[in-house]
Motif scaffolding. Structure first.
Motif, short mmCIF file in Angstrom:
data_model
loop_
_atom_site.label_atom_id
_atom_site.label_comp_id
_atom_site.label_asym_id
_atom_site.label_seq_id
_atom_site.Cartn_x
_atom_site.Cartn_y
_atom_site.Cartn_z
N LYS A 220 0.86 -1.18 0.00
CA LYS A 220 0.00 0.00 0.00
C LYS A 220 0.90 1.23 0.00
O LYS A 220 1.96 1.26 0.65
N VAL A 221 0.48 2.28 -0.73
CA VAL A 221 1.20 3.55 -0.76
C VAL A 221 0.28 4.63 -0.21
O VAL A 221 -0.83 4.82 -0.72
N VAL A 222 0.72 5.35 0.82
CA VAL A 222 -0.09 6.40 1.42
C VAL A 222 0.77 7.65 1.62
O VAL A 222 2.00 7.60 1.49
N TYR A 223 0.13 8.76 1.93
CA TYR A 223 0.88 9.98 2.23
C TYR A 223 0.36 10.59 3.52
O TYR A 223 -0.77 10.35 3.94
N ALA A 224 1.22 11.40 4.16
CA ALA A 224 0.90 11.89 5.50
C ALA A 224 1.60 13.22 5.75
O ALA A 224 2.47 13.65 4.99
N ARG A 225 1.18 13.86 6.85
CA ARG A 225 1.80 15.13 7.28
C ARG A 225 2.13 15.03 8.76
O ARG A 225 1.29 14.67 9.58
N TYR A 226 3.36 15.36 9.10
CA TYR A 226 3.81 15.37 10.50
C TYR A 226 3.78 16.79 11.03
O TYR A 226 4.28 17.73 10.37
N ASP A 227 3.21 16.98 12.21
CA ASP A 227 3.12 18.30 12.84
C ASP A 227 4.27 18.47 13.82
O ASP A 227 4.36 17.73 14.81
N LEU A 228 5.16 19.42 13.55
CA LEU A 228 6.32 19.64 14.40
C LEU A 228 5.93 20.03 15.82
O LEU A 228 6.65 19.72 16.78
N ASP A 229 4.81 20.72 15.98
CA ASP A 229 4.42 21.21 17.28
C ASP A 229 3.78 20.14 18.16
O ASP A 229 4.11 20.00 19.34
N ALA A 232 2.06 14.86 16.10
CA ALA A 232 1.06 13.96 15.50
C ALA A 232 1.28 13.81 14.00
O ALA A 232 1.64 14.76 13.31
N VAL A 233 1.01 12.61 13.50
CA VAL A 233 1.04 12.33 12.07
C VAL A 233 -0.39 12.17 11.58
O VAL A 233 -1.16 11.34 12.11
N ASP A 234 -0.78 12.95 10.59
CA ASP A 234 -2.09 12.82 9.97
C ASP A 234 -1.92 12.06 8.66
O ASP A 234 -1.20 12.51 7.76
N PHE A 235 -2.56 10.89 8.56
CA PHE A 235 -2.53 10.12 7.33
C PHE A 235 -3.65 10.65 6.44
O PHE A 235 -4.82 10.56 6.77
N LEU A 236 -3.25 11.18 5.29
CA LEU A 236 -4.19 11.94 4.45
C LEU A 236 -4.75 11.15 3.28
O LEU A 236 -5.75 11.55 2.70
N GLY A 237 -4.13 10.08 2.93
CA GLY A 237 -4.63 9.29 1.81
C GLY A 237 -3.70 8.17 1.44
O GLY A 237 -2.60 8.06 1.95
#
Length: 237
Positions: A220-229, A232-237
């Motif tokens: 599976k291939v997904v993308y995400a955003r990590y919040d420096l503050d 938390a990692v948000d998996f977006l798709g």
């Protein structure tokens, strides 16, 4: 405690790792003939669940366990079978092994560069992890306030000229920045997410190896955003 400490005793984890690593060591490139796909015992959704649980642990209780690193190192020295591949930024504040719960040696196959860009070197690395090592999950992870993305935004908005090889690196992100100009929300954050999405799509679009494994349900291939503050990692798709 780290994620693995909450699931397995150290002894059972090392035993499992040694067994899988030994199996992985039997695989080898065989010249002109493409090697057989490695068979991982971990399914893509299970790998994704592990990353999510590990990140939750990192956010709520960011502490490192006293791992038996000497024994762990010995158990994976002759072979590896990572259960996730992470492409992320070279930013010193973004460490996948910590962000995903303090995972041990041999668990994550990591590629990093400024802006988490898929080029030929990165794509080859990802293909090696998926096909030869049997990694069942690929995550392209951007992060908040990414310097490479901020530079691409300046190029898109102000036509800033960057020096040296930095220009070529940032140019790869500029199309994502141009696509987000004038859209609601924070410009840089929008581009961080769009850049991660585009690079995740690029992996599947340009790699026959990845496409074949995805179609077989092994990857599976997904993308995400990590919040420096917040961590938390948000998996977006």
């Amino acid at each position: 405690m780290c994620l693995e400490c909450t699931k397995l005793s150290r002894r059972s984890f090392l035993s499992l790792t040694a067994t899988v690593a030994a199996a992985a060591g039997l695989l080898a490139w065989d010249g002109a003939i493409r090697p057989s796909f490695a068979n991982s015992t971990i399914r893509p959704d299970e790998a994704l669940a592990r990353l999510k649980a590990g990140n939750e642990k990192f956010v709520s209780a960011p502490q490192l366990c006293e791992a038996a690193l000497t024994a762990n190192r010995a158990s994976v020295a002759k072979g590896q079978s990572p259960w996730a591949t992470i492409l992320t930024c070279a930013d010193s504040r973004v460490s996948p092994e910590l962000v995903f719960g303090g995972v041990g040696l041999g668990e994550l196959f990591v590629a990093r560069n400024a802006g988490n860009i898929v080029d030929s070197d990165v794509l080859g690395t990802i293909e090696y992890g998926a096909e030869h090592l049997g990694s069942p999950l690929i995550v392209v992870m951007g992060h908040s306030r990414c310097g490479a993305v901020q530079a691409a935004c300046e190029v898109a908005e102000k036509h800033t000229v960057l020096p040296g090889s930095i220009k070529a690196m940032v140019d790869a992100i500029v199309p994502a920045a141009q696509s987000q100009k004038g859209k609601p929300g924070d410009f840089v954050n929008n581009v961080v997410c769009e850049n991660a999405r585009r690079n995740a799509l690029k992996i599947s679009a340009e790699s026959e190896i990845v496409t074949e494994l995805v179609h077989a349900g092994k990857l599976k291939v997904v993308y995400a955003r990590y919040d420096l503050d917040t961590g938390a990692v948000d998996f977006l798709g």
